[in-house]
Scaffold this motif. Structure first.
Motif, mmCIF file in Angstrom:
data_model
loop_
_atom_site.group_PDB
_atom_site.id
_atom_site.type_symbol
_atom_site.label_atom_id
_atom_site.label_comp_id
_atom_site.label_asym_id
_atom_site.label_seq_id
_atom_site.Cartn_x
_atom_site.Cartn_y
_atom_site.Cartn_z
ATOM 1 N N GLU A 1 0.846 -1.192 0.000
ATOM 2 C CA GLU A 1 0.000 0.000 0.000
ATOM 3 C C GLU A 1 0.878 1.237 0.000
ATOM 4 O O GLU A 1 1.808 1.342 0.790
ATOM 5 N N LEU A 2 0.574 2.173 -0.880
ATOM 6 C CA LEU A 2 1.218 3.481 -0.916
ATOM 7 C C LEU A 2 0.088 4.495 -0.914
ATOM 8 O O LEU A 2 -0.705 4.563 -1.855
ATOM 9 N N LEU A 3 -0.005 5.283 0.152
ATOM 10 C CA LEU A 3 -1.144 6.173 0.344
ATOM 11 C C LEU A 3 -0.687 7.596 0.670
ATOM 12 O O LEU A 3 0.361 7.796 1.273
ATOM 13 N N LEU A 4 -1.518 8.545 0.284
ATOM 14 C CA LEU A 4 -1.323 9.944 0.654
ATOM 15 C C LEU A 4 -2.529 10.395 1.460
ATOM 16 O O LEU A 4 -3.663 10.031 1.139
ATOM 17 N N ALA A 5 -2.289 11.202 2.474
ATOM 18 C CA ALA A 5 -3.374 11.759 3.272
ATOM 19 C C ALA A 5 -3.392 13.272 3.075
ATOM 20 O O ALA A 5 -2.445 13.966 3.431
#
Length: 172
Positions: free
Chosen positions: A78-82
């Motif tokens: 998982e590669l996520l931005l918030a």
């Protein structure tokens, strides 16, 4: 004169703490919603309504070709931005505040067999980039490492109860 010499001696050490402001392994967290996600404003608005937190968390799939290969080889699933929740009309100026990368393991056996080596590889890369962790908590079934800099706070956790290794980069 002494101050100038002192500064010249310390400058290489200070500048080595972080090469650039909020660019982590090729991910430029100074860029906006549209550039990093290639998603529409409608996608942001829908995700904002669905999210119960103060952030809209979105995958980084559209930007993956710009991420350093050495980071991608670590096996994060998982590669996520918030992004902070704000009015959708300013998305061309909206920048993420958090980058999250996670390795999830399918079961306990998978976690026990793979997480020690995965954690070691991640720590090697982070130590090369950011130096030694400032806070290191090792407890039964839980590992926590932290780095802090002028522009960032980083946390790396390895948790048996989550069957995961999680990396968090928070912009200051």
């Amino acid at each position: 004169m002494k101050k100038i010499i002192f500064f010249l001696v310390l400058a290489p050490f200070i500048s080595n703490c972080q090469v650039s402001k909020n660019i982590i392994f090729g991910i430029d967290l100074n860029l906006d919603w549209y550039t990093l996600t290639n998603y529409s404003g409608l996608t942001y608005a829908e995700a904002s309504l669905e999210s119960k937190s103060n952030y809209v968390v979105i995958d980084l799939n559209q930007y993956i070709d710009k991420i350093d290969e050495k980071f991608l080889k670590l096996g994060f699933s998982e590669l996520l931005l918030a992004f902070p929740k704000k009015e959708a009309r300013n998305l061309n100026e909206l920048k993420p505040e958090i980058f999250i990368a996670r390795i999830r393991y399918s079961d306990y056996s998978d976690y026990i067999n793979k997480s020690p080596k995965d954690l070691e590889n991640i720590l090697l890369l982070l130590r090369d980039e950011f130096g030694e962790a400032k806070l290191n908590q090792v407890r039964d079934k839980y590992f926590n490492y932290k780095w802090s800099g002028v522009y960032y706070d980083i946390a790396l956790t390895c948790r048996e109860d989550e069957l995961a290794i999680s990396f968090f980069y928070l912009k200051n």
